[in-house]
Design an enzyme around this catalytic site. Sequence first.
Site, PDB file in Angstrom:
ATOM      1  N   SER A  50       6.390 -12.218   0.572  1.00  0.00           N
ATOM      2  CA  SER A  50       6.631 -13.293   1.535  1.00  0.00           C
ATOM      3  C   SER A  50       7.371 -14.439   0.870  1.00  0.00           C
ATOM      4  O   SER A  50       7.224 -14.668  -0.338  1.00  0.00           O
ATOM      5  CB  SER A  50       5.303 -13.798   2.097  1.00  0.00           C
ATOM      6  OG  SER A  50       5.482 -14.975   2.863  1.00  0.00           O
ATOM      7  N   TYR A  71      -2.510 -17.000  -0.022  1.00  0.00           N
ATOM      8  CA  TYR A  71      -1.519 -16.053   0.483  1.00  0.00           C
ATOM      9  C   TYR A  71      -0.300 -15.989  -0.444  1.00  0.00           C
ATOM     10  O   TYR A  71       0.197 -14.914  -0.785  1.00  0.00           O
ATOM     11  CB  TYR A  71      -1.114 -16.488   1.886  1.00  0.00           C
ATOM     12  CG  TYR A  71      -0.150 -15.602   2.612  1.00  0.00           C
ATOM     13  CD1 TYR A  71      -0.557 -14.395   3.169  1.00  0.00           C
ATOM     14  CD2 TYR A  71       1.183 -15.988   2.774  1.00  0.00           C
ATOM     15  CE1 TYR A  71       0.334 -13.581   3.871  1.00  0.00           C
ATOM     16  CE2 TYR A  71       2.082 -15.190   3.475  1.00  0.00           C
ATOM     17  CZ  TYR A  71       1.648 -13.989   4.015  1.00  0.00           C
ATOM     18  OH  TYR A  71       2.535 -13.196   4.701  1.00  0.00           O
ATOM     19  N   ARG A 121       1.096 -11.541  14.949  1.00  0.00           N
ATOM     20  CA  ARG A 121      -0.152 -12.316  15.026  1.00  0.00           C
ATOM     21  C   ARG A 121      -0.224 -13.355  13.916  1.00  0.00           C
ATOM     22  O   ARG A 121      -0.879 -14.393  14.058  1.00  0.00           O
ATOM     23  CB  ARG A 121      -1.362 -11.385  14.914  1.00  0.00           C
ATOM     24  CG  ARG A 121      -1.601 -10.509  16.127  1.00  0.00           C
ATOM     25  CD  ARG A 121      -2.978  -9.880  16.064  1.00  0.00           C
ATOM     26  NE  ARG A 121      -3.189  -9.126  14.842  1.00  0.00           N
ATOM     27  CZ  ARG A 121      -4.378  -8.675  14.438  1.00  0.00           C
ATOM     28  NH1 ARG A 121      -5.459  -8.916  15.143  1.00  0.00           N
ATOM     29  NH2 ARG A 121      -4.487  -7.982  13.318  1.00  0.00           N
ATOM     30  N   ALA A 136      -1.085 -14.151  -3.711  1.00  0.00           N
ATOM     31  CA  ALA A 136      -1.170 -12.705  -3.502  1.00  0.00           C
ATOM     32  C   ALA A 136       0.218 -12.096  -3.290  1.00  0.00           C
ATOM     33  O   ALA A 136       0.523 -11.014  -3.817  1.00  0.00           O
ATOM     34  CB  ALA A 136      -2.059 -12.410  -2.299  1.00  0.00           C
ATOM     35  N   LYS A 137       1.055 -12.804  -2.538  1.00  0.00           N
ATOM     36  CA  LYS A 137       2.363 -12.255  -2.212  1.00  0.00           C
ATOM     37  C   LYS A 137       3.313 -12.267  -3.412  1.00  0.00           C
ATOM     38  O   LYS A 137       4.231 -11.442  -3.504  1.00  0.00           O
ATOM     39  CB  LYS A 137       2.980 -13.018  -1.039  1.00  0.00           C
ATOM     40  CG  LYS A 137       2.300 -12.711   0.298  1.00  0.00           C
ATOM     41  CD  LYS A 137       2.234 -11.213   0.557  1.00  0.00           C
ATOM     42  CE  LYS A 137       1.824 -10.884   1.971  1.00  0.00           C
ATOM     43  NZ  LYS A 137       1.690  -9.419   2.176  1.00  0.00           N
ATOM     44  N   LEU A 181       4.258  -5.962  12.580  1.00  0.00           N
ATOM     45  CA  LEU A 181       5.233  -5.292  11.732  1.00  0.00           C
ATOM     46  C   LEU A 181       4.815  -3.872  11.394  1.00  0.00           C
ATOM     47  O   LEU A 181       5.647  -2.957  11.385  1.00  0.00           O
ATOM     48  CB  LEU A 181       5.448  -6.092  10.444  1.00  0.00           C
ATOM     49  CG  LEU A 181       6.334  -7.330  10.556  1.00  0.00           C
ATOM     50  CD1 LEU A 181       6.294  -8.116   9.263  1.00  0.00           C
ATOM     51  CD2 LEU A 181       7.771  -6.926  10.886  1.00  0.00           C
TER      52      LEU A 181
END
Length: 304
Positions: A152, A165, A200, A168-169, A19
Amino acid sequence: MSIRFDGKVAIVTGAGNGLGKSHALALAARGAKLVINDLGGSRDGTGASSAAAQAVVAEIEAMGGEAISHGANVAVFSEVEDMVQQTIDKWGRVDILINNAGILRDKTFSKMSLDDFKLVMDVHLMGSVNCSKAVWDIMKEQEYGRIVMTTSSSGLYGNFGQSNYGAAKMAVVGLMNTLGIEGAKNNIRVNSLAPTAATRMTEDLMPAEVLAMLVPEAVTAGALVLCHDDAPSRNILCAGAGGYATSAIFETEGVYLSPDQQTPEAVFANWDKISDSSEQSKMETGFNQSEKFLLKAQKYLQGQ
């Protein structure tokens, strides 16, 4: 309407692949000067290499654009400061920052080490904090800035095996909300992008036929709107596979309980009314919630 970025200087973190690369190439194609930041590590954050970032610079130069690379680890503020200083030395300003750099260390919470939790937080959250802090006063002084956080669906809604994750998002959305308020008077607009793309990060999570639909360029189309002069502020734009939507946090109207009813039992008994979403509303600041509850209490005291 043609979306252009002529004369603008943009920093895109994690721009060596996926991205970030897509965002950088699109900005350059539309006139921006680019700083291609990439530590060059693997998906889990290990290792380092400048090759990917330099390859993106070469692509931009081949199309007639201007770009430099920098291998700052976004989790290390001194390295980020050096990157921003080199940008100022080269072009004299920073107009756009896309906080895109990230890593994954997925495991269930019970099996995840605290080191893996902290590292993901450091890269995604503190990386966004560090880069935003390093450009903040520059943007204030020039009375212009566009900052994009990368959030996200894993943070907004949760996802199995991604507690680090997801935390954090969701945290970067909180960062966006306050920076958007604080930056408004200086024409700094801060938004979040929630992407779904074949990168990835997702290559082994979805079947090939699905990944084929999740082209990064579809997400980048939304990202560039958030970088534009006429961008909104404090919005969450979700994008993937050609679909675009916004997400927001809403609060129910709720109820007021008199002093003698402010007990756990009464809260539980009124749960259906408390959670009734028919009159929910979007809070513009944290104070709006306090204001709502105080008005309810005031009406009670006035016998209304």
